[in-house]
Write an enzyme that holds these catalytic residues in place. Sequence first.
Site, short mmCIF file in Angstrom:
data_model
loop_
_atom_site.label_atom_id
_atom_site.label_comp_id
_atom_site.label_asym_id
_atom_site.label_seq_id
_atom_site.Cartn_x
_atom_site.Cartn_y
_atom_site.Cartn_z
N SER A 15 0.84 -1.21 0.00
CA SER A 15 0.00 0.00 0.00
C SER A 15 0.87 1.26 0.00
CB SER A 15 -0.91 0.02 1.24
OG SER A 15 -0.12 0.11 2.41
N SER A 141 11.70 9.60 7.99
CA SER A 141 10.58 10.54 8.19
C SER A 141 11.16 11.85 8.72
CB SER A 141 9.62 9.95 9.22
OG SER A 141 8.65 10.90 9.60
N TYR A 154 7.48 6.28 17.53
CA TYR A 154 7.75 6.44 16.08
C TYR A 154 8.95 7.37 15.89
CZ TYR A 154 6.67 7.46 11.12
OH TYR A 154 6.72 7.62 9.74
N LYS A 158 12.47 6.24 14.21
CA LYS A 158 12.99 6.90 12.99
C LYS A 158 14.31 7.61 13.29
CE LYS A 158 9.67 5.87 9.95
NZ LYS A 158 9.89 5.04 8.74
N THR A 189 -1.53 8.96 2.62
CA THR A 189 -1.69 7.50 2.50
C THR A 189 -2.62 7.07 3.64
OG1 THR A 189 0.09 6.87 4.02
CG2 THR A 189 0.71 7.30 1.73
N1 LIG Z 1 2.49 8.69 5.08
C1 LIG Z 1 3.25 9.54 5.71
O1 LIG Z 1 2.81 10.66 6.05
C2 LIG Z 1 4.67 9.22 6.01
C3 LIG Z 1 5.49 10.25 6.47
C4 LIG Z 1 6.81 9.96 6.77
C5 LIG Z 1 7.31 8.69 6.61
N2 LIG Z 1 6.49 7.71 6.16
C6 LIG Z 1 7.04 6.37 6.06
O2 LIG Z 1 6.77 5.84 4.78
C7 LIG Z 1 6.71 4.41 4.87
C8 LIG Z 1 5.47 3.92 4.16
O3 LIG Z 1 4.33 4.44 4.81
P1 LIG Z 1 2.93 4.69 4.06
O4 LIG Z 1 2.53 6.08 4.35
O5 LIG Z 1 2.99 4.22 2.67
O6 LIG Z 1 1.98 3.78 4.95
P2 LIG Z 1 1.08 2.49 4.62
O7 LIG Z 1 0.27 2.72 3.40
O8 LIG Z 1 0.41 2.15 5.89
O9 LIG Z 1 2.17 1.38 4.26
C9 LIG Z 1 2.92 0.73 5.24
C10 LIG Z 1 3.45 -0.56 4.64
O10 LIG Z 1 4.26 -1.23 5.61
C11 LIG Z 1 3.87 -2.60 5.64
N3 LIG Z 1 4.14 -3.16 6.97
C12 LIG Z 1 3.65 -2.74 8.17
N4 LIG Z 1 4.07 -3.55 9.15
C13 LIG Z 1 4.84 -4.50 8.57
C14 LIG Z 1 5.54 -5.63 9.05
N5 LIG Z 1 5.55 -5.97 10.35
N6 LIG Z 1 6.22 -6.40 8.15
C15 LIG Z 1 6.23 -6.09 6.85
N7 LIG Z 1 5.57 -5.03 6.32
C16 LIG Z 1 4.88 -4.26 7.17
C17 LIG Z 1 2.38 -2.59 5.31
O11 LIG Z 1 1.96 -3.82 4.73
P3 LIG Z 1 1.26 -5.04 5.48
O12 LIG Z 1 0.27 -4.47 6.45
O13 LIG Z 1 0.66 -5.82 4.36
O14 LIG Z 1 2.36 -5.78 6.15
C18 LIG Z 1 2.33 -1.51 4.23
O15 LIG Z 1 2.63 -2.07 2.97
C19 LIG Z 1 6.77 4.08 6.37
O16 LIG Z 1 8.07 3.71 6.72
C20 LIG Z 1 6.41 5.40 7.03
O17 LIG Z 1 6.95 5.51 8.32
C21 LIG Z 1 5.19 7.94 5.86
#
Ligand SMILES: NC(=O)c1ccc[n+]([C@@H]2O[C@H](COP(=O)([O-])OP(=O)(O)OC[C@H]3O[C@@H](n4cnc5c(N)ncnc54)[C@H](OP(=O)(O)O)[C@@H]3O)[C@@H](O)[C@H]2O)c1
Length: 262
Positions: A15, A141, A154, A158, A189
């Site tokens: 996702s 992040s 978190y 990070k 997201t």
């Molecule tokens: N969105 C933001 O605002 C934001 C900001 C800063 C940084 N980030 C970083 O960007 C990255 C992606 O986030 P996103 O926004 O795309 O969120 P997301 O849509 O919730 O995606 C998170 C992904 O991590 C996987 N995941 C979670 N726990 C896991 C585990 N134990 N083992 C393997 N996979 C796991 C989930 O898949 P499954 O549930 O299928 O395992 C999912 O594919 C993260 O590292 C997040 O900290 C996001």
Amino acid sequence: MTYQDKVILITGASSGIGKELALLLAAEKARIILSARNEAHLLEVQAQCLSLTPHCHVLPMDITDERQVQEGAASAIAIYGRIDVLINNAGVTQRSKLIDTSPAAIRKLMEVNFFGPMMLTTALLPQFKAQQQGQIVVISSMAGLFGYPWRSGYNAAKHALQGYFETLQTEQPIPGLSTTIICPGRIHTDITYSAITGDGSAYGAMDPGQAHGIPVDVCARKIVKAMRNKKKLVLIARMEKVLLWMKRYFPPLFYFIARKGN
Ligand SMILES: NC(=O)c1ccc[n+]([C@@H]2O[C@H](COP(=O)([O-])OP(=O)(O)OC[C@H]3O[C@@H](n4cnc5c(N)ncnc54)[C@H](OP(=O)(O)O)[C@@H]3O)[C@@H](O)[C@H]2O)c1
């Protein structure tokens, strides 16, 4: 330079940012290995990728389970005989005040956001060494650069990620290996649905701030640009960049504004 025929392992590819990166890199005809826990979601992303590239595999794996990570790394190498790019993207955020957050919840956040990518990187470094080349991309992040309310575990994870991969950048154990650290601010997201709360349960809702975040396709395009240019550190953020500037140059204002955040 394009990623055509490059073997790219993406964690958290079921996702959000990981899925978007997979689609962008598939459009460049890369060989994609999609990893996450939810196999059904991975298969949906795989079907979309296969309409863009002939090469895409799924590799279900829980990044917090050391045995699965060891076996997953070996399986990933076996698919195409090499790994050119590892994108450490899987992660889980948090929505609970520090005072209300149990040690177990903090541990869970550290497991996914720090120990997972650290273990997978450790498992793949010998392969990068044998190849004498490769690229590691880390989705950290802005929470890796300053503390922000409601995200104690978190932020901690990070910050740890930041320290670990900056060390890899400074030690440079393999001359042909580049490491790119990405620090996104709020990206639109579904990340807040799975956000961990004080007792470890899921938040289960879209945060209003998240809904107004940077569009995920914009974020993914900036990440691929940073990868292509082998950047060391790239911030993909709006107001969070101003906060970082304040923390450095005018700390009282940083604490005044950050305290009001959620
Ligand atoms: N969105 C933001 O605002 C934001 C900001 C800063 C940084 N980030 C970083 O960007 C990255 C992606 O986030 P996103 O926004 O795309 O969120 P997301 O849509 O919730 O995606 C998170 C992904 O991590 C996987 N995941 C979670 N726990 C896991 C585990 N134990 N083992 C393997 N996979 C796991 C989930 O898949 P499954 O549930 O299928 O395992 C999912 O594919 C993260 O590292 C997040 O900290 C996001």
